[in-house]
Motif scaffolding. Sequence first.
Motif, PDB file in Angstrom:
ATOM      1  N   GLU A   1       0.859  -1.301  -0.187  1.00  0.00           N
ATOM      2  CA  GLU A   1      -0.098   0.135   0.064  1.00  0.00           C
ATOM      3  C   GLU A   1       0.881   1.182   0.034  1.00  0.00           C
ATOM      4  O   GLU A   1       0.659   2.226  -0.747  1.00  0.00           O
ATOM      5  N   SER A   2       1.702   1.261   0.831  1.00  0.00           N
ATOM      6  CA  SER A   2       2.750   2.452   0.815  1.00  0.00           C
ATOM      7  C   SER A   2       3.425   2.803  -0.328  1.00  0.00           C
ATOM      8  O   SER A   2       3.453   3.696  -0.990  1.00  0.00           O
TER       9      SER A   2
ATOM     10  N   TRP B   1       2.430   1.817  -3.369  1.00  0.00           N
ATOM     11  CA  TRP B   1       1.389   2.309  -4.530  1.00  0.00           C
ATOM     12  C   TRP B   1       1.044   3.545  -4.287  1.00  0.00           C
ATOM     13  O   TRP B   1       0.626   4.402  -5.012  1.00  0.00           O
ATOM     14  N   ARG B   2       1.025   4.158  -2.876  1.00  0.00           N
ATOM     15  CA  ARG B   2       0.656   5.490  -2.559  1.00  0.00           C
ATOM     16  C   ARG B   2       1.604   6.581  -3.046  1.00  0.00           C
ATOM     17  O   ARG B   2       1.434   7.338  -3.532  1.00  0.00           O
TER      18      ARG B   2
ATOM     19  N   VAL C   1       1.379   6.700  -6.752  1.00  0.00           N
ATOM     20  CA  VAL C   1       0.085   7.750  -7.230  1.00  0.00           C
ATOM     21  C   VAL C   1       0.326   9.236  -6.846  1.00  0.00           C
ATOM     22  O   VAL C   1       0.173   9.938  -7.679  1.00  0.00           O
ATOM     23  N   ASP C   2       1.212   9.439  -5.658  1.00  0.00           N
ATOM     24  CA  ASP C   2       1.808  10.845  -5.193  1.00  0.00           C
ATOM     25  C   ASP C   2       2.664  11.476  -6.242  1.00  0.00           C
ATOM     26  O   ASP C   2       2.433  12.233  -6.717  1.00  0.00           O
TER      27      ASP C   2
ATOM     28  N   SER D   1       0.414  12.154  -9.533  1.00  0.00           N
ATOM     29  CA  SER D   1      -0.181  13.388  -9.208  1.00  0.00           C
ATOM     30  C   SER D   1       0.596  14.675  -9.440  1.00  0.00           C
ATOM     31  O   SER D   1       0.350  15.668 -10.008  1.00  0.00           O
TER      32      SER D   1
END
Length: 132
Positions: A99-100, A102-103, A106-107, A110
């Motif tokens: 999760e970390s 992939w976050r 994504v950041d 962005s």
Amino acid sequence: MVVDGVAAGSGGADETVDRLFHALADTTRRDILRRCVRDELSVSRLAATYPMSFAAVQKHVTVLERAGLVTKQRRGREQLVRTDPDAVGRARQALDGLESAWRARVDRMSGLLADDDAEAGPDGNTRKGPDG
């Protein structure tokens, strides 16, 4: 190899996580984990609760044991199965790590998209410098 801070092909660690999630992928094995968290159960007692052979349940328990999710202890003629709560925590840690990663990806995406939007002019076209 490391991709975006996540080790790829780290050998033993990958195999351990693969065994863990392979074991958790099956409904019967997850049910065995739930049952054996509450109480030590013999393989024969577990087998009596499923519509499959004793050998099939024994194979499920072996998969869980190889993944480190359960331990077996012989007591007399019975093999008692117990869920290892620390192993379940390792599965959670593996998911938290994914999760970390992939976050973070994504950041970064962005951020790149925001930079592209900032470089675009009011008409949506990319502004060019004085030489362009």
